[in-house]
Design an enzyme around this catalytic site. Structure first.
Site, mmCIF file in Angstrom:
data_model
loop_
_atom_site.group_PDB
_atom_site.id
_atom_site.type_symbol
_atom_site.label_atom_id
_atom_site.label_comp_id
_atom_site.label_asym_id
_atom_site.label_seq_id
_atom_site.Cartn_x
_atom_site.Cartn_y
_atom_site.Cartn_z
ATOM 1 C CE1 TYR A 1 4.741 60.811 16.509
ATOM 2 C CE2 TYR A 1 3.778 58.748 16.125
ATOM 3 C CZ TYR A 1 4.338 59.676 16.988
ATOM 4 O OH TYR A 1 4.472 59.490 18.371
ATOM 5 C CE LYS B 1 12.230 74.861 21.007
ATOM 6 N NZ LYS B 1 12.533 75.199 22.557
ATOM 7 C CG ASP C 1 11.445 74.588 25.667
ATOM 8 O OD1 ASP C 1 10.227 75.215 25.455
ATOM 9 O OD2 ASP C 1 12.562 75.194 25.557
ATOM 10 C CG ASP D 1 4.384 59.874 21.367
ATOM 11 O OD1 ASP D 1 3.463 59.193 22.033
ATOM 12 O OD2 ASP D 1 5.448 59.435 21.213
ATOM 13 C CG ASP E 1 4.039 58.327 27.214
ATOM 14 O OD1 ASP E 1 3.031 57.910 26.798
ATOM 15 O OD2 ASP E 1 5.001 57.333 27.174
HETATM 16 C C1 IPM Z 1 0.743 56.122 21.546
HETATM 17 C C2 IPM Z 1 1.845 55.440 20.869
HETATM 18 C C3 IPM Z 1 2.106 55.298 19.545
HETATM 19 C C4 IPM Z 1 2.477 56.658 19.183
HETATM 20 C C5 IPM Z 1 3.168 54.161 18.988
HETATM 21 C C6 IPM Z 1 3.013 52.923 19.491
HETATM 22 C C7 IPM Z 1 3.233 54.475 17.313
HETATM 23 O O1 IPM Z 1 3.172 55.570 21.487
HETATM 24 O O2 IPM Z 1 -0.322 55.881 21.082
HETATM 25 O O3 IPM Z 1 1.147 57.316 22.223
HETATM 26 O O4 IPM Z 1 3.452 57.253 19.145
HETATM 27 O O5 IPM Z 1 1.498 57.574 18.692
HETATM 28 MN MN MN Z 2 2.762 57.532 23.214
#
Ligand code: IPM
Ligand code: MN
Length: 354
Positions: A142, A189, A221, A245, A249
């Protein structure tokens, strides 16, 4: 107690869900005799529109002076479809994380007894899941060097970590594991990436300081797979920025809706509390978004930033009650008998005052 909170609603559904967290927090303040001062500031697309900067200095100053930051979401589709855009809302989020030194993102995943059938995963697989990701938030790909070569026909992003950056997030992981089940999983990884080999080496060297913690080292993975096969095998997981990240999710699906999971970002200065979901622009302004992730983020704020345990417990209790009584937004119903964002917020604030 006097609480000075910076309020950053951001973009999309951010302002709507933040409004509900404010209502709930104000009820908590009334009930427990606290005095909250909310200082509102712009971030993301909203800040670009006004200042041409997604994280203006004025916002940073407000955050620095606050005891805690409550943040909604960032992102606007008008920038997503324009690869040539010079400023993007997301840059504001990254700058905020970097400038506030928020190097650890705490993302819990847990289930709600009354929502076990809302998850796409089988009940027996998810029931009792209670894990926490510690995602490194101010390093890695990032923030690494990126650019174009070859007249713009080749692009690169680089993942860089220093031992110090790994140690400070790993320390948070070990400390959290000590307070929980004393199990820590280091996600990497290391079979491919040099930065992962440094992660592994650094964490291995720290094991001797935490003899009670049993550490497992797993490839990202494999973790992605086991997370949905048997999430109960995990407790505390530490991982670099991009892996975290993606995995968080994925993990949010376990609880049944992305609209449910809170998070805290902590580090060198003021801590920040935010839902893990994004700005969900399709729902913006429709009063349909689920406010619970933001409300539960406010609970984390009372708990961690202010050490107000009873207040945090009450928020969690009324949230559970609302779920049991199906006072929920449409993401948790089949579209029938759902409540609006603001109705859920009002119901919860009233329940607190009862
Ligand atoms: C999160 C979001 C952010 C990230 C984006 C919006 C830049 O997806 O907070 O997880 O990737 O960190
Ligand atoms: Mn995210």
């Amino acid at each position: 107690m006097k609480l000075n909170i910076a309020l950053l609603p951001g973009d999309g559904i951010g302002p709507e869900v933040i409004d509900q967290a404010v209502k709930v927090s104000n009820s908590i303040a009334t009930k427990f005799n606290h005095e909250i001062t909310w200082v509102k500031a712009l971030v993301g697309a909203a800040a670009i529109d006004k200042f041409g900067d997604p994280y203006p200095n004025e916002t940073h100053e407000i955050c620095l002076k606050a005891d805690a930051i409550l943040f909604g979401a960032i992102g606007d589709p008008k920038y997503d479809n324009d690869p040539s855009a010079k400023v993007r809302p997301e840059q504001g989020l990254l700058k905020m994380r970097k400038d506030l030194g928020l190097f650890a993102n705490v993302r819990p995943t847990f289930t709600f007894p009354s929502l076990l059938d809302k998850s796409p995963l089988k009940k027996e697989i998810i029931e009792g899941t209670d894990l926490v990701f510690l995602r490194e938030l101010t390093g890695g790909i990032y923030f690494g060097k990126r650019g174009r070569l070859d007249n713009g026909n080749t692009a690169y992003d680089t993942c860089t970590y220093s031992r110090g950056e790994i140690q400070r997030i790993a320390k948070k992981g070990f400390d959290l594991a000590m307070k929980r089940s004393k199990r820590l999983c280091c996600v990497d990884k290391a079979n491919v990436l040099e930065s992962s080999r440094l992660w592994r080496e650094t964490v291995q060297a720290m094991e001797k300081d935490y003899p009670e913690v049993s550490v497992s080292y797993e490839f990202v993975d494999a973790v992605a797979m086991r997370l949905v096969q048997w999430p109960k095998s995990y407790d505390v997981l530490i991982t670099e920025n991009l892996f975290g990240d993606i995995l968080t999710d994925e993990a949010s699906v376990i609880s049944g809706s992305m609209g449910l999971m809170p998070s805290a970002s902590v580090g060198l200065k003021t801590s920040l509390y935010e839902p893990i979901h994004g700005s969900y622009p399709q729902a913006a302004g429709k009063n349909i978004a689920n406010p619970l992730a933001t409300i539960l983020s406010a609970a984390m704020m009372f708990d961690d930033a202010f050490k107000l345990k009873e207040e945090a417990r009450l928020i969690r209790r009324v949230v559970n009650l609302s779920l049991e009584k199906s006072i929920v937004t449409e993401d948790l119903t089949n579209g029938e008998n759902s409540y609006s964002t603001s109705e859920v917020g009002t119901w919860l604030s009233n329940a607190i005052l009862k």
